[in-house]
Enzyme design. Structure first.
Site, mmCIF file in Angstrom:
data_model
loop_
_atom_site.group_PDB
_atom_site.id
_atom_site.type_symbol
_atom_site.label_atom_id
_atom_site.label_comp_id
_atom_site.label_asym_id
_atom_site.label_seq_id
_atom_site.Cartn_x
_atom_site.Cartn_y
_atom_site.Cartn_z
ATOM 1 N N LYS A 126 -13.995 24.782 -48.053
ATOM 2 C CA LYS A 126 -13.571 25.842 -47.133
ATOM 3 C C LYS A 126 -12.060 25.896 -46.707
ATOM 4 O O LYS A 126 -11.434 24.600 -46.654
ATOM 5 C CB LYS A 126 -14.362 25.273 -45.568
ATOM 6 N N HIS B 136 -17.575 21.353 -42.288
ATOM 7 C CA HIS B 136 -18.139 22.118 -43.433
ATOM 8 C C HIS B 136 -17.668 21.204 -44.696
ATOM 9 O O HIS B 136 -16.989 20.167 -44.661
ATOM 10 C CB HIS B 136 -17.296 23.408 -43.220
#
Length: 269
Positions: A159, A155
């Site tokens: 995050k 990601h």
């Protein structure tokens, strides 16, 4: 039937702005309010303009209680603490929870709120991801434990939780397929001289960097062959559309805690 009136939580963030755009595109939905943390410098700004749309007259506000009282539901991609606070306000409403990283205690509070609210909670609201979770369960059940299961995810660099909620969702699906408890068979954060892989474990690897929306692979590595299930998210709009699909489905349900598998009819796949 009148349009379903929805509140967007975290309306000033990337996902919140995406949800506001999606609501404007989907027939049968109407934006009823936009909630943001009181510390945000965006309070008072027009939510439509922030989302790249014409002004809609709905400013970012902090009083979630008042807004939820006059709406049909709330879409919540925020942080665990905020999700729990919203859950306490949703009696008689729909609460779509896309937030991940909840503790066991926080999960319990959200579960309790489902006694009086229709709660749909999922580690990922993408329709494709939820189909992949169903496939993961089926493949894990079909292949014996000579096939090791490893879950990879990557990601963006903003995050805050790892493994991702989606990776854990795949892990739970694989564990269910194998008939084991994920908490007792989870391998994370390998580093140094770890020794041979423990048979029956489900491994997780997390990468963070750049602007990656989301990439997941569930790998079944057996003797001389490997099966991989892969999902790559290219735009946050897939999560927004999935969450709003869930909201429309939830409008006609009894209070309870549901998942996207319920929404998509994949519970018994």
């Amino acid at each position: 039937m009148a349009d379903m009136r929805l509140i967007v939580a975290g309306a000033g963030g990337r996902m919140g702005r995406t949800l506001i755009r999606a609501i404007a595109e989907i027939k049968g939905l109407a934006l009823a309010g936009a909630v943001e943390d009181a510390r945000s410098p965006l309070i008072g700004q027009d939510s439509g303009v922030l989302a790249g749309l014409p002004a809609n007259g709905i400013a970012l506000a902090t009083d979630a209680k008042a807004l939820i009282a006059n709406a049909d539901g709330i879409i919540d991609f925020t942080v665990p603490k905020a999700s729990v606070a919203f859950a306490a306000l949703t009696a008689g409403k729909v609460h779509i929870v896309g937030t991940t990283g909840h503790s066991a205690e926080e999960e319990g509070k959200i579960r309790e709120s489902a006694n009086s609210a229709v709660v749909v909670k999922s580690g990922n609201m993408s329709l494709g991801v939820n189909l992949l979770a169903a496939l993961t369960k089926r493949v894990a059940k079909t292949l014996d434990d000579s096939f090791d299961i490893e879950i990879f995810e990557m990601h963006h660099n903003k995050k805050i939780d790892a493994p991702s909620g989606t990776a854990l969702m795949f892990g739970r699906a694989a564990a269910e397929g194998r008939g084991i408890d994920l908490a007792q068979h989870s391998a994370r954060g390998r580093d140094g001289e770890t020794g041979a892989r423990k048979p029956g474990n489900i491994g997780f690897a997390s990468l963070r960097g750049g602007t990656v929306v989301g990439e997941h692979s569930v790998i079944f590595a057996g003797p001389a062959e490997r099966v991989e299930l892969v999902h790559r998210a290219e735009d946050r709009m897939i999560f927004a559309r999935g969450a709003l699909h869930a909201a429309l489905w939830a409008r006609g349900q009894k209070p309870g805690l549901y998942t996207m598998a319920d929404v998509l009819g994949l519970k018994d796949f």
